[in-house]
Design an enzyme around this catalytic site. Sequence first.
Site, PDB file in Angstrom:
ATOM      1  N   SER A 214      -4.864-104.106  -4.976  1.00  0.00           N
ATOM      2  CA  SER A 214      -5.516-102.826  -4.391  1.00  0.00           C
ATOM      3  C   SER A 214      -4.261-102.056  -4.096  1.00  0.00           C
ATOM      4  O   SER A 214      -2.910-102.534  -3.919  1.00  0.00           O
ATOM      5  CB  SER A 214      -6.197-102.963  -3.331  1.00  0.00           C
ATOM      6  OG  SER A 214      -5.491-103.411  -2.120  1.00  0.00           O
ATOM      7  N   ASP A 215      -4.278-100.803  -3.632  1.00  0.00           N
ATOM      8  CA  ASP A 215      -3.249 -99.932  -3.237  1.00  0.00           C
ATOM      9  C   ASP A 215      -3.553-100.028  -1.437  1.00  0.00           C
ATOM     10  O   ASP A 215      -4.534-100.852  -1.266  1.00  0.00           O
ATOM     11  CB  ASP A 215      -3.279 -98.448  -3.278  1.00  0.00           C
ATOM     12  CG  ASP A 215      -1.796 -97.937  -3.063  1.00  0.00           C
ATOM     13  OD1 ASP A 215      -0.958 -98.638  -2.308  1.00  0.00           O
ATOM     14  OD2 ASP A 215      -1.568 -96.890  -3.277  1.00  0.00           O
ATOM     15  N   TRP A 216      -2.633 -99.840  -0.552  1.00  0.00           N
ATOM     16  CA  TRP A 216      -2.644-100.242   0.949  1.00  0.00           C
ATOM     17  C   TRP A 216      -4.016 -99.835   1.286  1.00  0.00           C
ATOM     18  O   TRP A 216      -4.256 -98.727   1.544  1.00  0.00           O
ATOM     19  CB  TRP A 216      -1.467 -99.652   1.549  1.00  0.00           C
ATOM     20  CG  TRP A 216      -1.242 -99.916   2.902  1.00  0.00           C
ATOM     21  CD1 TRP A 216      -2.304 -99.780   3.862  1.00  0.00           C
ATOM     22  CD2 TRP A 216      -0.155-100.644   3.493  1.00  0.00           C
ATOM     23  NE1 TRP A 216      -2.005-100.075   5.173  1.00  0.00           N
ATOM     24  CE2 TRP A 216      -0.556-100.615   5.002  1.00  0.00           C
ATOM     25  CE3 TRP A 216       0.916-101.172   2.994  1.00  0.00           C
ATOM     26  CZ2 TRP A 216       0.310-101.190   5.848  1.00  0.00           C
ATOM     27  CZ3 TRP A 216       2.025-101.692   4.002  1.00  0.00           C
ATOM     28  CH2 TRP A 216       1.642-101.661   5.120  1.00  0.00           C
ATOM     29  N   GLY A 217      -4.638-101.003   1.648  1.00  0.00           N
ATOM     30  CA  GLY A 217      -6.023-100.712   2.475  1.00  0.00           C
ATOM     31  C   GLY A 217      -7.113-100.093   1.331  1.00  0.00           C
ATOM     32  O   GLY A 217      -8.391 -99.687   2.043  1.00  0.00           O
ATOM     33  N   SER A 218      -6.694-100.201   0.204  1.00  0.00           N
ATOM     34  CA  SER A 218      -7.829 -99.216  -0.568  1.00  0.00           C
ATOM     35  C   SER A 218      -9.133 -99.810  -0.703  1.00  0.00           C
ATOM     36  O   SER A 218     -10.246 -98.960  -1.048  1.00  0.00           O
ATOM     37  CB  SER A 218      -7.223 -98.673  -1.953  1.00  0.00           C
ATOM     38  OG  SER A 218      -7.062 -99.957  -2.977  1.00  0.00           O
TER      39      SER A 218
END
Length: 753
Positions: free
Chosen positions: A296-300
């Site tokens: 994922s991207d950060w926290g996505s």
Amino acid sequence: MRKQFFAVATLLIMTIAVQAQNSKPAGTPLYKNAKAPIEQRIKDLLQRMTLEEKAGQLNQVNGGVFTGPAANDPGQKAKLDLAKKGGVGSFLNVIGVAETRNAQQAVMENSRLGIPLLFGFDVIHGYRTVFPIPLAEAGTWDLAAIEKNATVHAKEAAAAGVHWTFAPMCDISNDPRWGRVMEGGGEDPYLGGLVAAARVKGLQGKQFDAEHIMACIKHFAVYGAVEAGREYNNVDVSRVALWNKYLPPYKAAVEAGAATVMNSFNVFDGIPASGNKYLVTDILQKKWGFKGFVVSDWGSFGEMINHGYAVDEKDAALKALQAGSHMDMEANVSGRFVPQLVKEGKLTMAQVDDAVGRILYFKFKLGLFEDPYKYSNADREAATLFNAANRAQALEAAKKSILLLKNNHEVLPLKAEGTKIALIGLYANSKEDMFDFWIANGTANDAVTVKEGMEKRFGANNINYAPGYMADGSTDEQLVKDAVAAADKAAVVVVNIGISGKMAGEDRALANINIPEGQIRLLRALQKQGRPVIALVSSGRPLVLTNIQDITTAIVQTWILGTETGNAVAAMLAGDYNPSAKTVMTFPYALGQVPVYYNHFNTNRPAPETGDASWKSRYRDIPNEPLYPFGYGLSYTNYHYSNLSLSSEKITRSQPLQVRVTVKNSGKVDGEEVVQLYIRDIAASIVRPVKELKAFQKVFLKAGESKEISFVLTGKDLSFYDGEGNTRLENGAFKVMVGGDSKTVLEKGFELQ
Ligand code: BGC
């Protein structure tokens, strides 16, 4: 009764014995056997893992520092404790041999199965030796050099315990307001693909050895289309644009073997990328056959709640995994909810095993099960980081990335001997402002400023320095006065303008990309003195340079060039290096034109280049044309194009078309020219752009030398995608255009029959 007791007891003993045999087979477990095929090792390990341990592998945590005083920090302790229990598959931002070794050791010595950690880090343009930003580097059009540069990034990162970088960014963008255009390969899908592939190859090498690191293509997909260039904003693009314009670079990077792919923050077709099955499973994994894992991207994963797509964190974990995403960076939803989701029958064990298996694959492939400390050699780290060879490579890269935009009266190059130069501009003397957000482990102190570089090359007593403006680009009377006084003693004035490097990168969206007023005022005052004024523009994006056209003699776009900035700029100004870069992103005439890009559609009412444009697609106050088009860049020599010829005016689908052109270096110095070939499909079942780059060659020509350059176009080059991703090759009329930029071209027509 007794008999019965014995029968039960025997059964019990047998069951216990069988269970013991199952959970503790004799000898080394298969997954630890280096000679066994990876697939078998993964299968064996998955059989031994609890559901919680599997969820742990899907969990990526922002690690940071665990040693020294941080060892007693409760937050840091909790992270490491979780890892010791097998609750972390990967840390990001744990770097350096000492830190990575320490964390790895904690896991290897305490976790039940001893599954090594993966260490990921953003190595965007170098780990310790900082190279030019990717946008500038792409402007070299030199794929071999780009690959070589990425090898250096990998070598340094790998020597510092890092296994994996979150690069290259493959997002096509037409919006210089977006701070992240600096991270990509520009606006063209074809060139963007070649550049991304070169970066992947350079980072990963041919095999996963300790000199290379895993690449991560990002941000999948279409993150470069954020509306109005605002970070984390909405995206709304058509499927035709998705396939033809945005996907090609990611696809090229997958084909180059990228190990991992990162989701993007945005939605596509109303569904957040992390939970978008069409993107992640149907296109990436099924259509393109991607076998690596998706992070994922950060926290996505968790942010799908904000999007209004997931109800809560548990739902977010479910939707991400169902869509085919695998590792959860920092949302901490997979680690917590995957076991429950399986127990409730919402996720199958097969889905979880597929995700975990993909991550384990790379841990095996990197050889971490055999040697978890393979990347943890302090001597290698000391010998590799910022060594002379890496710096030499960074200098080459920086020189090649400098873009000459204007050079009236051939004011450049400067005479290196004895020329008195006024060097104006705070950025020329500020290590603080040199670098962008993404410099990994680089330090500004290592970097050579423009002032240092010029003093070295031209002699310190030939350089008169004055700051001219303040860190934010504003100025005052005294600063202008001092600058004018410095210029008074000089024959020529070099002014470093632009914006601070700190304004480039993530979370650096800007609504104003003009040259700051204070710098304009300064330039005007300097220009009034009548000496040639050479502007060096520092920025991580094309700025609007229209306002400085009339108050400068030359304009040099120096981007953010990295550790060797000053040496590279001085070499270029002195003519030791003849500039050859060509911009891969259009420079707007005014902000109101944005998005402005070369490969646009013709529209129903294209404005004529000259003459009456009433009721045509135009602005009333500014031209349609940008200030500098895609592919543009000057040199200290001139190139003359002639004799464009085609092997045939009619070709069939199986017949390649040969295109020839003569390019002459008509000036007085040797140089390198990027010969660019564009096509236009005149009429098609889906409207095609007015120009599409299809081939290029970077050629070296001695002064006076001519060369015939030849290209071959095939059906592949003439085809395009429909909105479902099917390839279409259609008969009809085409145009071929060849030139030194996307605007100035020779052209010929042909027909595909
Ligand atoms: C960025 C990614 C980056 C990640 C890890 C995110 O905010 O969008 O590009 O790789 O952080 O630092």
